[in-house]
Scaffold this active site. Structure first.
Site, PDB file in Angstrom:
ATOM      1  N   ASP A  32       0.956  -1.195  -0.169  1.00 52.10           N
ATOM      2  CA  ASP A  32      -0.035  -0.058   0.075  1.00 52.10           C
ATOM      3  C   ASP A  32       0.899   1.310   0.125  1.00 52.10           C
ATOM      4  O   ASP A  32       1.511   1.514   1.044  1.00 52.10           O
ATOM      5  CB  ASP A  32      -0.963  -0.114   1.393  1.00 52.10           C
TER       6      ASP A  32
ATOM      7  N   LYS B  66     -10.209   0.603  -2.367  1.00 54.43           N
ATOM      8  CA  LYS B  66     -10.162   0.014  -0.955  1.00 54.43           C
ATOM      9  C   LYS B  66     -10.475   1.622  -0.048  1.00 54.43           C
ATOM     10  O   LYS B  66      -9.655   2.563  -0.121  1.00 54.43           O
ATOM     11  CB  LYS B  66      -8.915  -0.316  -0.727  1.00 54.43           C
TER      12      LYS B  66
ATOM     13  N   LYS C 299      -6.775   3.210  -3.629  1.00 51.92           N
ATOM     14  CA  LYS C 299      -7.279   3.273  -1.872  1.00 51.92           C
ATOM     15  C   LYS C 299      -7.362   4.866  -1.570  1.00 51.92           C
ATOM     16  O   LYS C 299      -6.592   5.504  -1.807  1.00 51.92           O
ATOM     17  CB  LYS C 299      -5.930   2.742  -1.206  1.00 51.92           C
TER      18      LYS C 299
END
Length: 257
Positions: free
Chosen positions: A101, A199, A166
């Site tokens: 991430d 996400k 995300k």
């Protein structure tokens, strides 16, 4: 929601959860507890998400469970030192990380230097793909603010090699929002890539929160799209609410499973 709907949402959301501990005081003992919570009597979460120094520990603890190990790089500041980010990424992959991430250099993007963000994402993507892992790019949408800029950042990340978009680090004042989610999911829909994931992260704590984001995803992508390979919740407290719903009790705010 009635009880049947609540139960269905909870069961669906549990398998889409990145169970997260990115607290400053996180310890190896906390990772032991997090990893134990990742496998519940109602099924396993999709992944745990933790700091790079804990990747090897979590990988060993979760071997054979099917739970992925995700970690964060360039976190939370989203800086511009790409060689340092690449070194951090390489070390995490060597320790067994399944997912990276990455915080996009969003300040450079906002300053009118999108090439900094694009080049860093592309470089990290190359490392991640060579290792057979997946890359989630954190846009920090609450700091970007303007939804047109959220769209542009989303498009940049997709073009540079993101596997997931995300929303947030969870470390700023404004994190995930339904408004940003709609924009990001629209970019995913328009990309034509059914494997590109989304996400939301930061501030998602209740069954109602989870239901709202799943509804937005279903509206944008179709009811069968959101699955562990394409949709995750980044959250630390959501698991307790989901397990409580599945067990027909009130969430007491404890650590649960």
């Amino acid at each position: 929601m009635d009880s049947a709907d609540s139960h269905a949402v909870a069961r669906r959301a549990l398998g889409l959860l990145d169970l997260t501990d990115l607290s400053g005081e996180c310890t190896p003992a906390a990772i032991d507890r997090l990893s134990a919570r990742a496998v519940t009597p109602h099924g396993s979460v999709a992944a745990v998400c933790l700091y790079p120094r804990f990747v090897a520990q979590a990988t060993a603890l979760l071997a054979g469970t099917g739970v992925k190990v995700a970690t964060v790089v360039n976190f939370p500041a989203g800086g511009e030192d790409t060689p340092a980010v690449l070194a951090e990424t390489q070390a995490a992959l060597a320790d067994g990380a399944d997912e990276i991430d990455l915080v996009m250099p969003y300040r450079a993007f906002l300053d009118g230097r999108p090439e900094v963000a694009r080049d860093q994402i592309a470089a990290v993507s190359s490392l991640v793909k060579a290792a057979g892992a997946r890359l989630k790019v954190i846009l920090e949408t609450g700091e970007i603010g303007d939804l047109d800029k959220v769209r542009a950042a989303s498009e940049l990340a997709v073009e540079a090699g993101a596997d997931f978009l995300k929303t947030s680090t969870g470390k700023v004042k404004v994190n995930a929002s339904i408004e940003a989610a709609r924009v990001m999911l629209d970019v995913i829909a328009r990309s034509g890539r059914t494997d590109l994931g989304f996400k939301p992260a930061g501030g998602i704590r209740t069954l109602e929160d989870a239901a709202a984001y799943l509804a937005v995803a279903d509206a944008a992508m179709g009811s069968g799209w959101a699955r562990p390979s394409t949709f995750r919740f980044g959250a630390s407290g959501l698991l307790d609410a989901l397990v409580a719903t599945l067990e027909g009790r009130e969430d007491d705010g404890g650590t649960g499973y």
